[in-house]
Design a protein around this motif. Structure first.
Motif, PDB file in Angstrom:
ATOM      1  N   VAL A 120       5.039  17.798  -4.389  1.00  0.00           N
ATOM      2  CA  VAL A 120       6.230  17.056  -4.816  1.00  0.00           C
ATOM      3  C   VAL A 120       6.889  16.525  -3.504  1.00  0.00           C
ATOM      4  CG1 VAL A 120       6.898  18.370  -6.614  1.00  0.00           C
ATOM      5  CG2 VAL A 120       7.639  19.098  -4.378  1.00  0.00           C
ATOM      6  N   LYS A 121       7.481  15.261  -3.397  1.00  0.00           N
ATOM      7  CA  LYS A 121       7.902  14.601  -2.475  1.00  0.00           C
ATOM      8  C   LYS A 121       8.795  15.230  -1.520  1.00  0.00           C
ATOM      9  CE  LYS A 121      10.541  10.168  -1.144  1.00  0.00           C
ATOM     10  NZ  LYS A 121      11.317   9.261  -1.636  1.00  0.00           N
ATOM     11  N   ALA A 122       9.667  16.050  -1.764  1.00  0.00           N
ATOM     12  CA  ALA A 122      10.519  16.821  -0.901  1.00  0.00           C
ATOM     13  C   ALA A 122       9.917  17.918  -0.117  1.00  0.00           C
ATOM     14  CB  ALA A 122      11.647  17.531  -1.669  1.00  0.00           C
ATOM     15  N   LYS A 171      -0.368  12.818  -4.986  1.00  0.00           N
ATOM     16  CA  LYS A 171       0.080  12.639  -6.280  1.00  0.00           C
ATOM     17  C   LYS A 171       0.230  13.760  -7.304  1.00  0.00           C
ATOM     18  CE  LYS A 171      -1.179   9.307 -10.248  1.00  0.00           C
ATOM     19  NZ  LYS A 171      -2.201   8.455 -10.753  1.00  0.00           N
ATOM     20  N   PRO A 172       1.398  14.335  -7.430  1.00  0.00           N
ATOM     21  CA  PRO A 172       1.793  15.461  -8.024  1.00  0.00           C
ATOM     22  C   PRO A 172       1.777  15.178  -9.590  1.00  0.00           C
ATOM     23  CG  PRO A 172       3.721  14.536  -7.391  1.00  0.00           C
ATOM     24  CD  PRO A 172       2.735  13.739  -6.835  1.00  0.00           C
ATOM     25  N   GLY A 173       0.703  14.604 -10.489  1.00  0.00           N
ATOM     26  CA  GLY A 173       0.662  14.528 -11.583  1.00  0.00           C
ATOM     27  C   GLY A 173       0.028  13.179 -12.074  1.00  0.00           C
ATOM     28  N   LYS A 174      -0.497  13.138 -13.286  1.00  0.00           N
ATOM     29  CA  LYS A 174      -0.897  11.943 -13.737  1.00  0.00           C
ATOM     30  C   LYS A 174      -0.077  10.740 -13.851  1.00  0.00           C
ATOM     31  CE  LYS A 174      -4.184  10.285 -17.330  1.00  0.00           C
ATOM     32  NZ  LYS A 174      -5.075  10.636 -18.399  1.00  0.00           N
ATOM     33  N   LEU A 179       2.313   8.760  -3.347  1.00  0.00           N
ATOM     34  CA  LEU A 179       3.303   8.658  -2.187  1.00  0.00           C
ATOM     35  C   LEU A 179       2.231   8.799  -0.867  1.00  0.00           C
ATOM     36  CD1 LEU A 179       6.398  10.526  -3.126  1.00  0.00           C
ATOM     37  CD2 LEU A 179       5.892   8.195  -2.978  1.00  0.00           C
ATOM     38  N   TYR A 180       2.650   7.982   0.149  1.00  0.00           N
ATOM     39  CA  TYR A 180       1.859   7.852   1.495  1.00  0.00           C
ATOM     40  C   TYR A 180       2.908   8.301   2.589  1.00  0.00           C
ATOM     41  CZ  TYR A 180      -0.537   6.329   5.848  1.00  0.00           C
ATOM     42  OH  TYR A 180      -1.009   6.254   6.837  1.00  0.00           O
ATOM     43  N   PHE A 181       2.435   9.379   3.432  1.00  0.00           N
ATOM     44  CA  PHE A 181       3.469   9.783   4.602  1.00  0.00           C
ATOM     45  C   PHE A 181       2.851   9.709   5.791  1.00  0.00           C
ATOM     46  CE2 PHE A 181       5.030  11.960   0.731  1.00  0.00           C
ATOM     47  CZ  PHE A 181       6.541  11.952   0.856  1.00  0.00           C
ATOM     48  N   GLU A 182       3.358   9.489   6.831  1.00  0.00           N
ATOM     49  CA  GLU A 182       2.993   9.668   8.095  1.00  0.00           C
ATOM     50  C   GLU A 182       4.084  10.482   8.725  1.00  0.00           C
ATOM     51  OE1 GLU A 182       2.665   6.007  10.485  1.00  0.00           O
ATOM     52  OE2 GLU A 182       0.825   5.309   9.076  1.00  0.00           O
ATOM     53  N   ILE A 183       3.502  11.857   9.294  1.00  0.00           N
ATOM     54  CA  ILE A 183       4.441  12.805   9.767  1.00  0.00           C
ATOM     55  C   ILE A 183       4.154  13.212  11.232  1.00  0.00           C
ATOM     56  CG2 ILE A 183       5.081  15.173   9.276  1.00  0.00           C
ATOM     57  CD1 ILE A 183       3.917  14.624   6.451  1.00  0.00           C
ATOM     58  N   LYS A 203      -6.653   8.453  -8.599  1.00  0.00           N
ATOM     59  CA  LYS A 203      -6.632   9.920  -8.802  1.00  0.00           C
ATOM     60  C   LYS A 203      -5.509  10.290  -9.766  1.00  0.00           C
ATOM     61  CE  LYS A 203      -7.976  13.047  -6.063  1.00  0.00           C
ATOM     62  NZ  LYS A 203      -9.502  13.430  -6.141  1.00  0.00           N
ATOM     63  N   ASP A 204      -5.825  11.346 -10.758  1.00  0.00           N
ATOM     64  CA  ASP A 204      -4.732  11.559 -11.604  1.00  0.00           C
ATOM     65  C   ASP A 204      -3.665  12.646 -10.811  1.00  0.00           C
ATOM     66  OD1 ASP A 204      -5.772  10.229 -13.823  1.00  0.00           O
ATOM     67  OD2 ASP A 204      -6.887  11.873 -14.619  1.00  0.00           O
ATOM     68  N   HIS A 205      -4.189  13.407 -10.021  1.00  0.00           N
ATOM     69  CA  HIS A 205      -3.513  14.207  -9.252  1.00  0.00           C
ATOM     70  C   HIS A 205      -4.443  14.766  -8.091  1.00  0.00           C
ATOM     71  CE1 HIS A 205      -6.029  17.367 -11.056  1.00  0.00           C
ATOM     72  NE2 HIS A 205      -5.482  16.766 -12.356  1.00  0.00           N
ATOM     73  N   GLY A 206      -3.856  15.072  -7.035  1.00  0.00           N
ATOM     74  CA  GLY A 206      -4.360  15.452  -5.686  1.00  0.00           C
ATOM     75  C   GLY A 206      -3.716  15.305  -4.519  1.00  0.00           C
ATOM     76  N   THR A 207      -4.288  15.773  -3.407  1.00  0.00           N
ATOM     77  CA  THR A 207      -3.773  15.784  -2.115  1.00  0.00           C
ATOM     78  C   THR A 207      -4.861  15.289  -1.086  1.00  0.00           C
ATOM     79  OG1 THR A 207      -2.112  17.103  -2.539  1.00  0.00           O
ATOM     80  CG2 THR A 207      -2.518  16.696  -0.127  1.00  0.00           C
TER      81      THR A 207
END
Length: 577
Positions: A120-122, A171-174, A179-183, A203-207
């Motif tokens: 999830v985003k947070a 992407k946390p779910g279909k 979202l794309y992050f630079e950290i 993709k439907d979901h994944g990291t």
């Protein structure tokens, strides 16, 4: 925490402040022309964040050399992906890519993509940009990650060596938005700095995580290829797709579609809990009686066991635990050690199992004989663990087989694929592969309890040669796995297991059990080889005997051939193994 800064201690052995009244020494300066006092020293002291500490001591996390750093980064990312997939009950599909940055041979981009549940985003910035942040540290259940320090440390190392941020796509779910992050990590505060945006992802979901880092890419032992091969051995349910810096692709197909059993969080087991931990648990417990505390805060303690512990300790079961003196808690601890308590539940750990160990070994190791054994779970310091041992012995064709008709035959040798071969030659030390919670331990073999237990086992009893204080000699792979809710690693790099007495004992028993099965096979092989040699004598001299019979009995060629075959069969059957 003790002061390791090199400054003199501010307290004496009794804890008294010795510096507050100390007179300044002549000739000493604080750098600004004044004398060194407790006040000037206090102004220089400040809190050190965990990120700052590990920035200077990155060798503790496994980033002490470029070659090891690249492997450690892959290991941490793959561990997280597997944990996420298995917890979400998704059959893992993991892709690892290593690419050079430009034409450099010292800087690489490591990318690991999974089909897990996503993040999830947070939570994304904290997971990848904050050390000691995670959900697994306090849970008594088996998992690969434990400390919440691995993947964020890899990102920190990448930032130190290349200056580039960690890049994460998730992407946390279909129906979720990719979202794309630079950290990056603010090491002074152990806080993430990041930017994010919405992107396209089919993709439907994944990291997917990408880290630019300084490294050294090599093949052979202690390489990324070897790590992934060993990962495929211990995780036969995983599909791994690896692309190396030269664009070569290696696929490790899954051997089963069955996920490991789902593990459940449990409470500590009373056996092995130390006195200080017991005092802490009592201080934090909300239960109002000792009996309730024992039943609610520990596993495998029911009313009968709680009553027995209280009687042995001389403590009334209805006593409020917060009113106990330290001496009373010590009595409870002693009573727990004397009380017979059921072993911890299996639901908190997921051993691989004998069948899947053999399946994994067969998938990646060409051998003539496979066996495996799994020990029942026991505890150390209140933590359940189980030991498993597998053995792959003999290259195909090196040993003999007896057919159903009683014939002893040689089997044609299978040619291994053109990749890292785990099994050595007959005159080389055996190959030991170590695992903790299904994760290969590649480095620090000599410091590991598993290696010490294997060396301490007398393999001569099982038909192998063994130099003193060394691994046995022979064409064999020894697979050892510890499954635990908390693996006692010797350092944060998680490469070697501490030598607790309980762990060493279980390792000894597991290795001996597997060794007995191996010994039966080795002795049988030696008998077959000896018998094969003697039967060759029969085949050598029978023709000469038949020639003599042919002349004496006036046999034709057909009758002579039949006589030769009959004599050979009778003589072979008359010999007993």
């Amino acid at each position: 925490m003790s002061d390791t800064s090199g400054q003199p201690s501010l307290f004496d052995a009794d804890g008294n402040d010795t510096m507050a009244t100390a007179k300044p020494k002549k000739g000493k300066s604080d750098g600004g022309g004044g004398s060194v006092t407790a006040e000037t020293m206090a102004k220089k002291q400040r809190e050190i964040s965990v990120s700052e500490f590990f920035t200077k001591n990155r060798h503790l996390l496994g980033f002490d050399s470029p070659r090891k750093a690249l492997l450690t980064a892959v290991k941490e990312a793959v561990d997280n992906s597997l944990d996420a997939c298995e917890e979400a009950r998704i059959l893992p599909d993991i892709r690892v890519r290593i690419a050079r940055i430009g034409q450099s041979e010292k800087q690489f981009t490591m990318t690991v993509e999974d089909n897990g549940p996503g993040i999830v985003k947070a939570q994304v910035p904290n997971v990848f940009g904050r050390l000691l942040y995670g959900s697994k540290f306090h849970r008594l259940r088996q998992s690969r990650g434990q400390q919440g320090i691995g993947i964020s440390a890899a990102g920190m190392y990448g930032l130190l060596t290349t200056g580039n941020p960690v890049r994460v796509r998730t992407k946390p779910g279909k129906k979720a938005v990719p979202l794309y992050f630079e950290i990056t990590i603010d090491t002074a505060k152990n806080r993430p700095d990041y930017t994010d945006k919405v992107v396209e992802w089919e993709k439907d979901h994944g990291t997917e995580v990408s880290i630019d880092l300084e490294g050294e890419y090599r093949r052979g032992q202690r390489s990324v290829e070897e790590f992934l091969k060993l990962m495929a051995v211990a995780n036969p349910h995983v599909y791994l797709h690896f692309t190396d810096p030269d664009g070569n692709v290696t696929e490790y197909q899954r051997a089963t579609k069955e996920l490991p059993p789902e593990v459940e969080e449990i409470k500590p087991h009373p056996h092995g809990v130390e006195l200080g931990v017991l005092l802490k648990m009592i201080g934090e417990s909300e239960n109002r009686t000792v009996s309730a505390f024992l039943q609610e805060d520990f596993s495998r303690v029911g009313p009968t066991v709680a009553k027995e512990i209280c009687q042995t300790a001389g403590i009334k079961p209805e006593t409020n635990p917060r009113r106990l003196e330290s001496s009373d808690v010590a009595k409870i601890k002693a009573a727990i050690d004397q009380t017979k308590i059921m072993a911890p539940p299996l639901s908190c750990i997921a051993p691989i199992g004998e069948d899947l160990i053999i399946t994994g070994l067969k998938k990646e190791v060409e051998a003539d004989f496979y066996i495996a054994t799994s020990r029942k779970p026991v505890v150390y310091r209140g933590h359940p663990f189980a030991i498993e041992v597998g053995i792959a012995y003999g290259k195909p064709g090196d040993t003999l087989h007896m057919t159903d008709s009683g014939k002893i035959v040689e089997v044609a040798t299978k040619k291994p694929e053109n990749q890292e071969v785990l099994m050595g030659a007959a005159d080389e030390p055996v190959r030991l592969i170590r695992f903790a919670n299904r994760v290969p331990l590649v480095f620090q073999q000599s410091a590991c309890a598993i290696s010490k237990a294997v060396i301490a086992t007398n393999w001569k009893n099982y038909g192998l040669q063994q130099p003193r204080g060394a691994l046995p000699i022979g064409p064999m792979v020894i697979f050892v796995h510890i499954a635990s809710v908390w693996v006692p690693f010797t350092s944060e790099s998680k490469e070697a297991i501490a030598s607790y007495d309980e762990i060493l004992e279980e390792l000894r028993l597991g290795l001996m059990e597997a060794g007995r099965k191996l010994g039966t096979h080795v002795r049988k092989g030696k008998k077959l080889a000896n018998e094969f040699k003697k039967r060759n004598y029969i085949e050598t001299y029978i023709p000469h005997l038949v020639v003599a019979l042919k002349d004496i009995l006036k046999l034709d060629e057909k009758e002579a051939t039949k006589a030769r075959d009959n004599l050979t069969t009778v003589l072979e059957k008359s010999r007993k193994l």
